[in-house]
Write a protein that holds these residues in place. Structure first.
Motif, PDB file in Angstrom:
ATOM      1  N   ALA A 245      40.962  38.509  44.846  1.00 31.70           N
ATOM      2  CA  ALA A 245      40.005  38.633  45.943  1.00 31.70           C
ATOM      3  C   ALA A 245      40.090  37.437  46.881  1.00 31.70           C
ATOM      4  CB  ALA A 245      38.590  38.794  45.393  1.00 31.70           C
ATOM      5  N   LEU A 246      40.251  36.246  46.330  1.00 33.89           N
ATOM      6  CA  LEU A 246      40.404  35.051  47.164  1.00 33.89           C
ATOM      7  C   LEU A 246      41.689  35.122  47.989  1.00 33.89           C
ATOM      8  CD1 LEU A 246      39.190  32.274  44.710  1.00 33.89           C
ATOM      9  CD2 LEU A 246      38.155  32.841  46.921  1.00 33.89           C
ATOM     10  N   ASP A 247      42.755  35.628  47.383  1.00 36.08           N
ATOM     11  CA  ASP A 247      44.019  35.783  48.116  1.00 36.08           C
ATOM     12  C   ASP A 247      43.855  36.760  49.284  1.00 36.08           C
ATOM     13  OD1 ASP A 247      45.339  34.017  46.458  1.00 36.08           O
ATOM     14  OD2 ASP A 247      46.232  35.587  45.200  1.00 36.08           O
ATOM     15  N   LEU A 248      43.107  37.832  49.063  1.00 35.32           N
ATOM     16  CA  LEU A 248      42.901  38.823  50.121  1.00 35.32           C
ATOM     17  C   LEU A 248      42.026  38.257  51.236  1.00 35.32           C
ATOM     18  CD1 LEU A 248      42.467  42.052  47.984  1.00 35.32           C
ATOM     19  CD2 LEU A 248      44.376  41.497  49.503  1.00 35.32           C
TER      20      LEU A 248
ATOM     21  N   SER B 229      31.207  38.008  36.140  1.00 36.00           N
ATOM     22  CA  SER B 229      31.346  39.242  35.365  1.00 36.00           C
ATOM     23  C   SER B 229      32.663  39.959  35.675  1.00 36.00           C
ATOM     24  CB  SER B 229      30.163  40.179  35.638  1.00 36.00           C
ATOM     25  OG  SER B 229      30.163  40.640  36.981  1.00 36.00           O
ATOM     26  N   TYR B 230      33.389  39.482  36.678  1.00 33.76           N
ATOM     27  CA  TYR B 230      34.695  40.046  37.005  1.00 33.76           C
ATOM     28  C   TYR B 230      35.788  39.224  36.347  1.00 33.76           C
ATOM     29  CZ  TYR B 230      32.454  42.827  40.668  1.00 33.76           C
ATOM     30  OH  TYR B 230      31.665  43.720  41.350  1.00 33.76           O
ATOM     31  N   PRO B 231      36.858  39.845  35.877  1.00 33.33           N
ATOM     32  CA  PRO B 231      37.964  39.090  35.276  1.00 33.33           C
ATOM     33  C   PRO B 231      38.539  38.059  36.251  1.00 33.33           C
ATOM     34  CG  PRO B 231      38.240  41.453  34.874  1.00 33.33           C
ATOM     35  CD  PRO B 231      37.103  41.312  35.844  1.00 33.33           C
ATOM     36  N   ARG B 232      39.030  36.959  35.712  1.00 35.16           N
ATOM     37  CA  ARG B 232      39.556  35.888  36.550  1.00 35.16           C
ATOM     38  C   ARG B 232      40.690  36.377  37.449  1.00 35.16           C
ATOM     39  NH1 ARG B 232      43.509  32.094  36.886  1.00 35.16           N
ATOM     40  NH2 ARG B 232      42.873  30.048  37.740  1.00 35.16           N
ATOM     41  N   ARG B 233      41.557  37.244  36.935  1.00 31.35           N
ATOM     42  CA  ARG B 233      42.683  37.718  37.741  1.00 31.35           C
ATOM     43  C   ARG B 233      42.197  38.443  38.993  1.00 31.35           C
ATOM     44  NH1 ARG B 233      43.160  43.139  37.092  1.00 31.35           N
ATOM     45  NH2 ARG B 233      42.055  44.038  35.277  1.00 31.35           N
ATOM     46  N   LEU B 234      41.054  39.148  38.895  1.00 35.37           N
ATOM     47  CA  LEU B 234      40.512  39.835  40.054  1.00 35.37           C
ATOM     48  C   LEU B 234      39.862  38.855  41.020  1.00 35.37           C
ATOM     49  CD1 LEU B 234      38.986  43.103  38.520  1.00 35.37           C
ATOM     50  CD2 LEU B 234      41.162  42.817  39.723  1.00 35.37           C
ATOM     51  N   ARG B 235      39.219  37.817  40.495  1.00 32.17           N
ATOM     52  CA  ARG B 235      38.633  36.810  41.377  1.00 32.17           C
ATOM     53  C   ARG B 235      39.722  36.093  42.182  1.00 32.17           C
ATOM     54  NH1 ARG B 235      35.811  35.400  36.592  1.00 32.17           N
ATOM     55  NH2 ARG B 235      36.626  33.257  36.629  1.00 32.17           N
ATOM     56  N   VAL B 236      40.832  35.803  41.522  1.00 39.74           N
ATOM     57  CA  VAL B 236      41.958  35.169  42.219  1.00 39.74           C
ATOM     58  C   VAL B 236      42.520  36.104  43.281  1.00 39.74           C
ATOM     59  CG1 VAL B 236      44.317  34.309  41.926  1.00 39.74           C
ATOM     60  CG2 VAL B 236      42.553  33.672  40.283  1.00 39.74           C
TER      61      VAL B 236
ATOM     62  N   ALA C  54      34.178  32.343  51.498  1.00 36.00           N
ATOM     63  CA  ALA C  54      34.140  33.166  50.287  1.00 36.00           C
ATOM     64  C   ALA C  54      32.783  33.132  49.587  1.00 36.00           C
ATOM     65  CB  ALA C  54      35.235  32.735  49.317  1.00 36.00           C
ATOM     66  N   PHE C  55      32.091  31.986  49.638  1.00 35.96           N
ATOM     67  CA  PHE C  55      30.848  31.846  48.876  1.00 35.96           C
ATOM     68  C   PHE C  55      29.596  31.900  49.758  1.00 35.96           C
ATOM     69  CE2 PHE C  55      34.264  29.882  46.451  1.00 35.96           C
ATOM     70  CZ  PHE C  55      34.184  30.637  45.276  1.00 35.96           C
ATOM     71  N   GLN C  56      29.767  32.286  51.009  1.00 33.56           N
ATOM     72  CA  GLN C  56      28.618  32.542  51.874  1.00 33.56           C
ATOM     73  C   GLN C  56      28.074  33.940  51.631  1.00 33.56           C
ATOM     74  OE1 GLN C  56      30.266  30.204  55.844  1.00 33.56           O
ATOM     75  NE2 GLN C  56      28.862  31.925  56.106  1.00 33.56           N
TER      76      GLN C  56
ATOM     77  N   LEU D 288      35.223  41.893  45.678  1.00 36.72           N
ATOM     78  CA  LEU D 288      35.471  42.294  44.289  1.00 36.72           C
ATOM     79  C   LEU D 288      34.999  43.712  43.989  1.00 36.72           C
ATOM     80  CD1 LEU D 288      34.611  38.936  42.535  1.00 36.72           C
ATOM     81  CD2 LEU D 288      36.780  40.179  42.283  1.00 36.72           C
ATOM     82  N   THR D 289      33.974  44.188  44.689  1.00 32.41           N
ATOM     83  CA  THR D 289      33.498  45.550  44.425  1.00 32.41           C
ATOM     84  C   THR D 289      34.572  46.590  44.705  1.00 32.41           C
ATOM     85  OG1 THR D 289      32.551  45.804  46.652  1.00 32.41           O
ATOM     86  CG2 THR D 289      31.102  44.932  44.929  1.00 32.41           C
ATOM     87  N   GLY D 290      35.593  46.227  45.475  1.00 31.95           N
ATOM     88  CA  GLY D 290      36.690  47.153  45.707  1.00 31.95           C
ATOM     89  C   GLY D 290      37.488  47.464  44.454  1.00 31.95           C
ATOM     90  N   ALA D 291      37.312  46.658  43.405  1.00 30.05           N
ATOM     91  CA  ALA D 291      38.042  46.869  42.150  1.00 30.05           C
ATOM     92  C   ALA D 291      37.204  47.566  41.088  1.00 30.05           C
ATOM     93  CB  ALA D 291      38.525  45.526  41.609  1.00 30.05           C
ATOM     94  N   LEU D 292      35.980  47.974  41.414  1.00 32.81           N
ATOM     95  CA  LEU D 292      35.089  48.540  40.401  1.00 32.81           C
ATOM     96  C   LEU D 292      35.657  49.795  39.740  1.00 32.81           C
ATOM     97  CD1 LEU D 292      31.562  48.066  42.027  1.00 32.81           C
ATOM     98  CD2 LEU D 292      32.463  46.947  39.963  1.00 32.81           C
ATOM     99  N   ALA D 293      36.439  50.568  40.495  1.00 37.05           N
ATOM    100  CA  ALA D 293      36.989  51.805  39.924  1.00 37.05           C
ATOM    101  C   ALA D 293      37.958  51.528  38.781  1.00 37.05           C
ATOM    102  CB  ALA D 293      37.677  52.628  41.017  1.00 37.05           C
ATOM    103  N   THR D 294      38.469  50.305  38.697  1.00 38.38           N
ATOM    104  CA  THR D 294      39.415  49.959  37.632  1.00 38.38           C
ATOM    105  C   THR D 294      38.730  49.333  36.421  1.00 38.38           C
ATOM    106  OG1 THR D 294      39.842  47.709  38.461  1.00 38.38           O
ATOM    107  CG2 THR D 294      41.143  49.505  39.418  1.00 38.38           C
ATOM    108  N   LEU D 295      37.402  49.151  36.504  1.00 35.70           N
ATOM    109  CA  LEU D 295      36.668  48.463  35.444  1.00 35.70           C
ATOM    110  C   LEU D 295      35.693  49.398  34.749  1.00 35.70           C
ATOM    111  CD1 LEU D 295      35.825  45.228  37.482  1.00 35.70           C
ATOM    112  CD2 LEU D 295      37.646  45.485  35.773  1.00 35.70           C
ATOM    113  N   ARG D 296      35.342  49.048  33.555  1.00 37.57           N
ATOM    114  CA  ARG D 296      34.348  49.814  32.803  1.00 37.57           C
ATOM    115  C   ARG D 296      33.017  49.082  32.840  1.00 37.57           C
ATOM    116  NH1 ARG D 296      37.098  52.065  27.178  1.00 37.57           N
ATOM    117  NH2 ARG D 296      38.673  53.403  28.172  1.00 37.57           N
TER     118      ARG D 296
END
Length: 284
Positions: A130-133, A121-128, A143-145, A105-113
């Motif tokens: 990240a799981l797909d990736l 703390s990350y939007p659900r669409r980004l969590r989904v 994923a949760f290790q 998820l940290t790969g999306a930080l540049a798109t967040l404020r």
């Protein structure tokens, strides 16, 4: 491939004090092309990569990415360019105590404020996403290790997924398998190539493993003393020819100097044997 190169370097030079890191490098990389940089440590590979996303500023010459010059670009414009460029590091650069999913998820930080702390703390669409990736790199089951519980090859797969969170058009990789065993190296490089072909990514990757580079790249660019000494399609090369980029002899009480043959000999002039392998783009 589009007519405009994804990356265009023209007479690029970089000085660090009295040290010349890059010396008049001119290089064009087409959209969707997979290029490997080969050369000894200190030949300029990492410095070249750092110029492609604006982490270094050229002493002279021109760097263009997506057709736009990077010289003088700052602030929001530079951040906008960097969002389109993913970077994979040799040492993974993961946060070990946090989960694999949060690292991606940290790969999306540049798109967040604002800062983010914890998965929720990350939007659900980004969590989904990240799981797909993670599923794309074969690691959805961890994923949760904690990231630091994974093997080296698995950690590099997480780093690839993190880079893909940016939805990049260019993927840069600096010795991405230098810390891995041979089997893991093959798997990671095969994964990068598969993803690049599927997503039509432009890839510039530095490596030391000649056989791996020849099997993986579309094109090989050899660097020596900050200059380009070899630039040819991988399919037109063999390991013996490429190893000329690495050959050295000890001189002056142990100082190293290149043992590459004279360019005229390599190109078949001056009485070189007819069987001598030929290189294009060779400089003295």
């Amino acid at each position: 491939m589009t007519d405009t190169p994804a990356i265009q370097l023209t007479d690029l030079s970089k000085q660090f004090g009295s040290t010349t890191a890059l010396d008049g490098v001119s290089l064009s990389v087409g959209s969707g092309e997979i290029v490997v940089l080969l050369g000894l440590s200190g030949s300029g590979k990492s410095t070249l990569l750092r110029h492609l996303n604006g982490l270094e500023t050229a002493t002279s010459g021109d760097v263009r990415v997506f057709g736009a010059p990077l010289a003088g670009v700052r602030g929001a414009r530079l951040r906008g360019i960097r969002r389109r460029i993913g970077f994979i590091f040799q040492q993974f650069e993961l946060v070990g105590p946090t989960t694999v999913l949060e690292n991606v998820l940290t790969g999306a930080l540049a798109t967040l404020r604002g800062p983010r702390l914890g998965l929720l703390s990350y939007p659900r669409r980004l969590r989904v996403r990240a799981l797909d990736l993670l599923a794309e790199v074969g690691l959805e089951h961890v994923a949760f290790q904690r990231a630091d519980t994974l093997s080296g090859g698995q950690q590099q797969r997480v780093a690839i997924a993190r880079a893909l969170m940016q939805d990049p058009e260019i993927l840069l990789a600096d010795e991405p398998v230098a810390s891995l065993d041979p089997e893991s190296s093959q798997q990671v490089m095969a994964l990068i190539r598969e993803i690049a072909e599927r997503r039509r990514l432009t890839v510039v990757c530095s490596l030391h493993q000649v056989e791996l580079a020849l099997a993986w790249a579309d094109r090989i660019v050899g660097l020596r003393h900050g200059g380009v000494v070899l630039d040819r399609p991988a399919g037109a090369l063999d390991a013996d020819t490429v190893m000329r980029v690495y050959r050295q002899v000890a001189v002056d009480g142990g100082a190293l100097a290149s043992a590459l043959p004279d360019p005229a000999e390599i190109l078949g002039f001056g009485g070189a044997p007819a069987s001598e392998p030929q290189l294009s783009g060779v400089r003295a």
